[in-house]
Write a protein that holds these residues in place. Structure first.
Motif, PDB file in Angstrom:
ATOM      1  N   GLY A   1       5.190   1.122  21.272  1.00 14.51           N
ATOM      2  CA  GLY A   1       4.581   0.883  19.972  1.00 14.51           C
ATOM      3  C   GLY A   1       4.789  -0.564  19.578  1.00 14.51           C
ATOM      4  N   THR A   2       4.016  -1.007  18.600  1.00 14.30           N
ATOM      5  CA  THR A   2       4.105  -2.403  18.187  1.00 14.30           C
ATOM      6  C   THR A   2       4.415  -2.527  16.705  1.00 14.30           C
ATOM      7  N   VAL A   3       4.936  -3.698  16.384  1.00 13.13           N
ATOM      8  CA  VAL A   3       5.150  -4.123  15.007  1.00 13.13           C
ATOM      9  C   VAL A   3       4.500  -5.502  14.908  1.00 13.13           C
ATOM     10  N   ILE A   4       3.664  -5.681  13.912  1.00 17.21           N
ATOM     11  CA  ILE A   4       2.997  -6.971  13.692  1.00 17.21           C
ATOM     12  C   ILE A   4       3.773  -7.715  12.617  1.00 17.21           C
ATOM     13  N   LEU A   5       4.088  -8.963  12.907  1.00 20.28           N
ATOM     14  CA  LEU A   5       4.887  -9.784  11.998  1.00 20.28           C
ATOM     15  C   LEU A   5       4.176 -11.117  11.765  1.00 20.28           C
TER      16      LEU A   5
ATOM     17  N   SER B   1      18.193  -8.826  20.540  1.00 22.65           N
ATOM     18  CA  SER B   1      19.550  -8.315  20.274  1.00 22.65           C
ATOM     19  C   SER B   1      19.506  -7.093  19.358  1.00 22.65           C
ATOM     20  N   MET B   2      18.586  -7.078  18.395  1.00 21.93           N
ATOM     21  CA  MET B   2      18.484  -5.944  17.482  1.00 21.93           C
ATOM     22  C   MET B   2      17.996  -4.697  18.227  1.00 21.93           C
ATOM     23  N   VAL B   3      16.976  -4.846  19.061  1.00 21.03           N
ATOM     24  CA  VAL B   3      16.427  -3.701  19.791  1.00 21.03           C
ATOM     25  C   VAL B   3      17.446  -3.167  20.795  1.00 21.03           C
ATOM     26  N   LYS B   4      18.121  -4.061  21.508  1.00 22.64           N
ATOM     27  CA  LYS B   4      19.097  -3.633  22.508  1.00 22.64           C
ATOM     28  C   LYS B   4      20.248  -2.835  21.893  1.00 22.64           C
ATOM     29  N   ALA B   5      20.530  -3.067  20.627  1.00 18.72           N
ATOM     30  CA  ALA B   5      21.613  -2.350  19.945  1.00 18.72           C
ATOM     31  C   ALA B   5      21.148  -1.038  19.308  1.00 18.72           C
ATOM     32  N   HIS B   6      19.854  -0.775  19.312  1.00 17.12           N
ATOM     33  CA  HIS B   6      19.336   0.419  18.632  1.00 17.12           C
ATOM     34  C   HIS B   6      19.404   1.637  19.558  1.00 17.12           C
ATOM     35  N   PRO B   7      19.928   2.766  19.080  1.00 15.17           N
ATOM     36  CA  PRO B   7      20.101   3.944  19.939  1.00 15.17           C
ATOM     37  C   PRO B   7      18.788   4.602  20.390  1.00 15.17           C
ATOM     38  N   ASP B   8      17.683   4.355  19.719  1.00 14.86           N
ATOM     39  CA  ASP B   8      16.420   4.984  20.111  1.00 14.86           C
ATOM     40  C   ASP B   8      15.655   4.216  21.176  1.00 14.86           C
TER      41      ASP B   8
ATOM     42  N   GLU C   1       0.649 -14.801  14.159  1.00  8.39           N
ATOM     43  CA  GLU C   1       0.975 -13.381  14.164  1.00  8.39           C
ATOM     44  C   GLU C   1       1.809 -13.075  15.399  1.00  8.39           C
ATOM     45  N   LEU C   2       2.960 -12.478  15.179  1.00  5.79           N
ATOM     46  CA  LEU C   2       3.821 -12.068  16.287  1.00  5.79           C
ATOM     47  C   LEU C   2       3.639 -10.576  16.510  1.00  5.79           C
ATOM     48  N   THR C   3       3.483 -10.175  17.759  1.00  3.68           N
ATOM     49  CA  THR C   3       3.432  -8.761  18.103  1.00  3.68           C
ATOM     50  C   THR C   3       4.718  -8.424  18.834  1.00  3.68           C
ATOM     51  N   LEU C   4       5.476  -7.512  18.248  1.00  4.41           N
ATOM     52  CA  LEU C   4       6.748  -7.066  18.810  1.00  4.41           C
ATOM     53  C   LEU C   4       6.506  -5.685  19.406  1.00  4.41           C
ATOM     54  N   THR C   5       6.700  -5.545  20.701  1.00  4.60           N
ATOM     55  CA  THR C   5       6.434  -4.288  21.396  1.00  4.60           C
ATOM     56  C   THR C   5       7.756  -3.686  21.860  1.00  4.60           C
ATOM     57  N   VAL C   6       7.934  -2.402  21.556  1.00  8.73           N
ATOM     58  CA  VAL C   6       9.158  -1.687  21.913  1.00  8.73           C
ATOM     59  C   VAL C   6       8.790  -0.342  22.536  1.00  8.73           C
ATOM     60  N   SER C   7       9.749   0.281  23.184  1.00 10.34           N
ATOM     61  CA  SER C   7       9.501   1.588  23.787  1.00 10.34           C
ATOM     62  C   SER C   7      10.634   2.552  23.446  1.00 10.34           C
ATOM     63  N   ALA C   8      10.270   3.820  23.446  1.00 13.83           N
ATOM     64  CA  ALA C   8      11.235   4.895  23.208  1.00 13.83           C
ATOM     65  C   ALA C   8      10.779   6.107  24.018  1.00 13.83           C
ATOM     66  N   ARG C   9      11.662   7.061  24.152  1.00 13.50           N
ATOM     67  CA  ARG C   9      11.378   8.229  24.973  1.00 13.50           C
ATOM     68  C   ARG C   9      10.307   9.129  24.379  1.00 13.50           C
ATOM     69  N   ARG C  10      10.372   9.350  23.074  1.00 14.45           N
ATOM     70  CA  ARG C  10       9.445  10.270  22.415  1.00 14.45           C
ATOM     71  C   ARG C  10       8.966   9.681  21.100  1.00 14.45           C
ATOM     72  N   SER C  11       7.975  10.316  20.521  1.00 15.46           N
ATOM     73  CA  SER C  11       7.342   9.850  19.292  1.00 15.46           C
ATOM     74  C   SER C  11       8.311   9.699  18.108  1.00 15.46           C
ATOM     75  N   PRO C  12       9.183  10.659  17.815  1.00 11.80           N
ATOM     76  CA  PRO C  12      10.083  10.482  16.660  1.00 11.80           C
ATOM     77  C   PRO C  12      11.011   9.271  16.818  1.00 11.80           C
ATOM     78  N   GLU C  13      11.519   9.078  18.044  1.00  7.85           N
ATOM     79  CA  GLU C  13      12.389   7.935  18.294  1.00  7.85           C
ATOM     80  C   GLU C  13      11.619   6.624  18.153  1.00  7.85           C
TER      81      GLU C  13
ATOM     82  N   ALA D   1       8.986   6.074  16.272  1.00  4.80           N
ATOM     83  CA  ALA D   1       8.723   5.840  14.844  1.00  4.80           C
ATOM     84  C   ALA D   1       9.954   5.246  14.159  1.00  4.80           C
ATOM     85  N   ARG D   2      11.127   5.797  14.457  1.00  3.90           N
ATOM     86  CA  ARG D   2      12.369   5.268  13.866  1.00  3.90           C
ATOM     87  C   ARG D   2      12.638   3.848  14.327  1.00  3.90           C
ATOM     88  N   LEU D   3      12.430   3.593  15.627  1.00  2.33           N
ATOM     89  CA  LEU D   3      12.671   2.262  16.180  1.00  2.33           C
ATOM     90  C   LEU D   3      11.726   1.237  15.571  1.00  2.33           C
ATOM     91  N   ARG D   4      10.448   1.574  15.467  1.00  2.26           N
ATOM     92  CA  ARG D   4       9.485   0.645  14.866  1.00  2.26           C
ATOM     93  C   ARG D   4       9.840   0.328  13.419  1.00  2.26           C
TER      94      ARG D   4
END
Length: 156
Positions: free
Chosen positions: A69-73, A90-97, A116-128, A130-133
């Protein structure tokens, strides 16, 4: 007949995350004549089984549970991208999701007065995901406010 064809081809299974008719949800029930999709807002969408054979839909968990998923900044020109990227990582690497697959920051747009910065992250499932984003969005906004106040778009 559609129910039998669904059983043979298995385009969906219980728990799959799908997008159909612009709605995103999880397959909650599979019946011969209809499928129940539980939407994010807890509503239930009843879809005729034949729709999954006649219409294009997305199955986000068909081959794996991993999702991105992405976050636009939006930030002002002159914002030190490397410094923002370092904090983001560093923030993403410390996040449990975070599932340790994707953590990328790219300049996706350059306009007069802002980038515009696009920050892309990944998680195992949809709820995780959403929390990570949400955590990334809130954490980055707060960090920018504290550490790089001139980065905020629209600031005089």
């Amino acid at each position: 007949i559609a129910g039998l064809q669904m059983a043979i081809t298995e385009p969906i299974k219980l728990g799959d995350l799908i997008v159909i008719d612009g709605e995103t949800g999880r397959i909650e029930e599979l019946r011969m004549s209809y499928v129940v999709v539980r939407l994010a807002n807890e509503r239930r969408m009843i879809v005729p089984t034949s729709r999954f054979l006649d219409t294009t839909f997305q199955n986000c968990s068909r081959t794996s549970d991993g999702m991105t998923g992405t976050v636009i900044l939006p930030v002002n020109w002159g914002t030190p991208i490397d410094r923002v990227r370092e904090h983001f990582h560093s923030m993403v690497k410390a996040h449990p999701d975070w599932d340790h697959r994707t953590c990328e920051l790219q300049v996706s747009e350059a306009r007069v007065g802002s980038i515009e910065l696009t920050l892309t992250v990944s998680a195992r499932r949809s709820p995780e995901l959403a929390r990570l984003r949400a955590a990334v969005r809130e954490g980055m906004v707060e960090w920018l406010r504290e550490e790089l106040p001139d980065a905020a778009c629209g600031k005089a």
